[in-house]
Design a protein around this motif. Structure first.
Motif: not given
Length: 452
Positions: A338-340, A305-306, A292-293, A245-247
């Motif tokens: 868990l949220k996603r 990011h996600q 991502g966090a 994945v890429e930012m």
């Protein structure tokens, strides 16, 4: 069910019977638990066992050892008491008259203090012996005090030297009371190693002298055996897959600025400043950003990011309902997953969770490799692993993958690694897969930051 031991398991049983000090350095999936229990039962019938203690990671103490005893008709008559829980529970468990006392390694200091010089266990089995690799750890120092009171010690591990040959000294000391590698870590280090990176009198790492590895192995070969699963088992093929994945350009700029300045200001009216006081903390913070966090200086989670969550969603969709085992490292990664994916379930290593996973009742199982990487048999519940966030520890990585990639697995195992481009994720993967050392990876990371 009758236990049909394979030839290598019979060899392991006989090795334990013939060696009061025995190290079984058997790869994951080779059935060292069953081999040990069969040997224990043979010693019991020969009246050579004595009061027996089994030390294991908590999840393994609660699940794996009792499950193995109950599974096989040959050893199902063995009685046991699980010495875990609150103090009163542990004391009651110790006063039961049984064949085996099973406890977790966190209770070792308490257990030694509880008995003192009246230590009653003549046979001690240390499962995941590598968790005693630190000579300064309280658990090692406590067990070292009572080692002279033991007549028989069996050490079990698939990774006897996960980080360095120096790890062998504490492990072998508990097995043979220092007879082969010496009575002190200092003497062992001076004899077989020389300083690597250093600053004045401060030595950051030690490197083995030329030929030391062969000498060390020759000294312990009479009390330790090593077996690799690839030599004895025919497992379904395993596929290691990298998903990149890429930012965004903005995210890359923030990441690089933090790596250079050790300070990150994400003030937006709610979030605060993030600082790294040294290179080690910076590396950990950068790993969080890659996932991502990140935690700010007040402990608040700031989402960056996600991209990894999006990649995980694609993997889940492509799996078409097949169960997936996801390894995470940071708590905020777990919470964001868990949220996603509300259908996901966090493994608490209880027997109920293992049973539910095996029955296919958990579609996405989340596990922290430091706590769930040893001993659990999860191969009957799935064949897909996802590393959402990696670890720097080859031991944790190897052990975690072996929860599915082990004897009894019927499907080809797929191990996905979600890596963020331009971050230390790639160096971490090289470290855990044995392509480079952690020291070299961190040096390369610092070099890149300095050049930029």
């Amino acid at each position: 069910m009758k236990a049909e031991l394979r030839p290598y398991q019979k060899y392991a049983v006989n090795f334990i019977l013939e060696h009061p000090a025995a190290g079984l350095f058997l790869d994951m999936g080779l059935g060292k638990t069953l081999s040990t229990l069969v040997a224990v039962d043979d010693l019991r019938m020969l009246d050579e066992l004595g009061k027996t203690l089994i030390i294991a990671p908590k999840s393994v103490a609660l699940n794996t050892w009792p499950a193995e005893i109950q599974k096989w008709d040959d050893i199902s008559h063995l009685t046991y008491s699980i010495v875990v829980g609150k103090k009163a529970q542990r004391e009651r468990a110790l006063f039961r008259d049984v064949d085996l006392y099973i406890t977790n390694r966190e209770n070792i200091v308490w257990l030694v203090e509880f008995y003192g010089k009246k230590w009653p266990f003549k046979t001690v089995i240390i499962d995941e012996l590598s968790s005693f690799k630190s000579p300064t750890a309280k658990r090692f120092r406590a067990l070292r005090q009572v080692r002279p009171l033991m007549k028989r010690v069996v050490g079990l591990t698939g990774t006897p030297a996960p980080n360095s040959l120096l790890d062998l000294w504490p492990e072998m000391y508990l097995i043979d009371h220092g007879k082969r590698l010496g009575k002190t870590i200092t003497g062992f280090r001076q004899q077989y190693f020389h300083p690597g990176q250093r600053s004045g009198y401060i030595v950051y790492n030690w490197l083995p002298n030329p030929g030391s590895e062969q000498i060390i192995y020759s000294k312990i070969k009479d009390v330790a055996i090593s077996m690799q699963s690839s030599d004895y088992l025919k497992l379904p093929p395993r596929t290691d897959n990298t998903i990149e994945v890429e930012m965004s350009d903005k995210e890359k700029k923030i990441y690089k600025k933090f790596a250079k300045d050790f300070v990150l200001d994400l003030s937006d009216g709610e979030s605060g400043t993030i600082t790294a006081s040294n290179a080690a903390i910076l590396q950990q913070k950068l790993t969080q950003l890659a996932n991502g966090a990140i935690y700010d200086d007040d402990g608040k989670v700031i989402e960056f990011h996600q991209h990894k969550l999006d990649a995980l969603e694609r993997i889940i969709e492509e799996a078409q309902g097949q169960p997936i085992l996801v390894f995470y490292w940071f708590q905020h990664d777990r919470d964001r997953i868990l949220k996603r994916f509300p259908e996901a379930h966090v493994l608490d290593t209880s027997k109920d969770d293992v049973d539910r996973w095996t029955k296919g009742e958990i579609p996405i199982l989340l596990a922290q490799p430091a706590s769930a990487g040893h001993g659990l048999n999860l191969q009957d519940g799935g064949h897909i692993v996802v590393w959402f966030g990696l670890t720097w520890s080859p031991e944790y990585y190897q052990q975690a993958n072996k929860r599915l990639d082990r004897s009894g697995q019927k499907s080809p195992v797929i191990i996905h690694h979600i890596l963020t481009k331009g971050t230390d994720d790639y160096r971490m993967l090289d470290v855990v897969q044995g392509k480079m050392t952690k020291e070299q990876a961190l040096k390369d990371a610092v070099k890149v930051v300095m050049e930029e």
